[in-house]
Design an enzyme around this catalytic site. Sequence first.
Site, PDB file in Angstrom:
ATOM      1  N   LYS A 121      12.475  -0.163  -2.480  1.00 12.96           N
ATOM      2  CA  LYS A 121      11.769   1.038  -2.038  1.00 12.96           C
ATOM      3  C   LYS A 121      12.713   2.230  -1.886  1.00 12.96           C
ATOM      4  O   LYS A 121      12.309   3.376  -2.017  1.00 12.96           O
ATOM      5  CB  LYS A 121      11.052   0.792  -0.705  1.00 12.96           C
TER       6      LYS A 121
HETATM    7  C1  LIG Z   1       7.407  -3.521  -2.359  1.00 10.92           C
HETATM    8  C2  LIG Z   1       8.121  -4.700  -2.842  1.00 10.92           C
HETATM    9  C3  LIG Z   1       7.669  -5.444  -3.927  1.00 10.92           C
HETATM   10  C4  LIG Z   1       6.376  -5.129  -4.643  1.00 10.92           C
HETATM   11  O1  LIG Z   1       6.442  -3.906  -5.356  1.00 10.92           O
HETATM   12  P1  LIG Z   1       5.094  -3.175  -5.780  1.00 10.92           P
HETATM   13  O2  LIG Z   1       5.532  -1.878  -6.371  1.00 10.92           O
HETATM   14  O3  LIG Z   1       4.306  -2.987  -4.531  1.00 10.92           O
HETATM   15  O4  LIG Z   1       4.404  -4.057  -6.749  1.00 10.92           O
HETATM   16  C5  LIG Z   1       8.422  -6.517  -4.355  1.00 10.92           C
HETATM   17  N1  LIG Z   1       9.567  -6.862  -3.716  1.00 10.92           N
HETATM   18  C6  LIG Z   1      10.021  -6.187  -2.666  1.00 10.92           C
HETATM   19  C7  LIG Z   1      11.264  -6.627  -1.992  1.00 10.92           C
HETATM   20  C8  LIG Z   1       9.339  -5.064  -2.187  1.00 10.92           C
HETATM   21  O5  LIG Z   1       9.812  -4.392  -1.140  1.00 10.92           O
END
Ligand SMILES: *Cc1c(COP(=O)(O)O)cnc(C)c1O
Length: 495
Positions: A112
């Site tokens: 993120k």
């Molecule tokens: C948010 C997240 C995901 C999923 O990503 P999306 O864009 O919501 O599909 C996978 N792994 C981690 C560690 C995340 O923080």
Amino acid sequence: MELLYQSTRSKGVKVTASQAILKGLADDGGLFVPEKIPGLDISIEDIAGMSYKETAYEVMKLFLTDFTETELKSCIGKAYDSKFDTGEIAPLTEKAGVYYLELFHGATIAFKDMALSILPHLLTASAKKNNVNKEIVILTATSGDTGKAAMAGFADVPGTRIIVFYPKNGVSRIQERQMVTQKGSNTSVIGITGNFDDAQSGVKAMFNNKELARALDGHNYQFSSANSINIGRLVPQVVYYVYSYAKLVAKGVIQSGSPVNFVVPTGNFGNILAAYYAKNMGIPVGKLICASNENKVLFDFFETGVYDKNREFMLTSSPSMDILVSSNLERLLFKIAGEDAEATRGMMEALASEGKYTITADMKAQMADFAGGWASEEETAAEIKRVYEETGYVMDTHTAVASAVYRAYKEKTKDNTVTVIASTASPYKFGTSVMGAIGSGYKGMDDFALVDELSRISGTDIPKAVEEIRTAPVLHSTVCKTEDMQKEVEKILGI
Ligand SMILES: *Cc1c(COP(=O)(O)O)cnc(C)c1O
């Protein structure tokens, strides 16, 4: 040429990139999509010689056409700096012939950070550009990683406030500690007694509440979103797919033009959608492999063409993927429905009222770029152990879901295309599950003792993000019921 954004749910809505970033969601509840996905206007060979920041500029300028070069480069410069523990920003690590695109080297050690370290700058630049003088209130639902990354990005950014809701019993202990120790006078964190989907629905309802919007306006506030529905998050995520492809060319692993598969551990469908956009920009992508955990609604969708969220919500060891309503899928639906807003709205209404919808055979045929897979809790843990024992590499639970899905995919299809796995979190963030998978002797050990042990067995340094929360005081302790989310927001803002 100016690229405008339209809503997935009604015709005729046209806004600039900066307006789309400011609004988050369209007024009709739809998501903003570019009228056309732009093609790269520079060769892979040129990108292969570029830094992450330079690549970011080349990709983002094509989507955010109302930002000047100076504005965009300033945003990029502020985002991808020493907050990341490597100048490569998103390094590619090869283990046993598989490439791991490590997206967890930022401030909160999950992918993120790739988008949320730049979103606050894109947002404040957008506000300036559109003469918005109101205080921007970022309202966010998190399955664990977005909340912390958003707060880290927005903490003490002038002209902004951020309020985060997370499922009280649905995040890892380290994730919760990261959030409740967040500093910054403009940050608020609230646990809810429901799950992530409840948090996300509650936030969406506030965004769509006209009465609340008027009350905010009267107090000189305006909502915006840091969730992955914001194009200000989607666009920065396209960058690392372009970057990693070019790096494979630079390293001589592939020749420019040959295809690469990407495997993406998926929840809200934002990360994998960015890979799809990269493909549409001209990056030669073979398969986009969508990996789910036991909440395998997307796997079933790819198999059958029916999206059905009417099922038990599972709490797994990969909580950031514990999602039954993948918001960003709406953007793919719009595209494969031939940009038919009416049809997309129909499907979203069916999802809201019946919890399911079915796509046409024609739409399904257009999803041939995607392959779906899922991994059970046992398979995920076994994958962590196997890769550690065979290579010494310790991966987090989300990356392990992708890795397990990829192995099964390869066995079944014999597809030998060079493959990149999006590694979305540091194993330190999910130490209890990761160490529990590696050895039964670690059960019941204290969180931070596990962190030390993880560092020892993997030979990696403990990330700053983890060291910091060892001793940090808890600053947020509010917990509310799902139905009281709006009341909490009103209380915080004094409206
Ligand atoms: C948010 C997240 C995901 C999923 O990503 P999306 O864009 O919501 O599909 C996978 N792994 C981690 C560690 C995340 O923080």
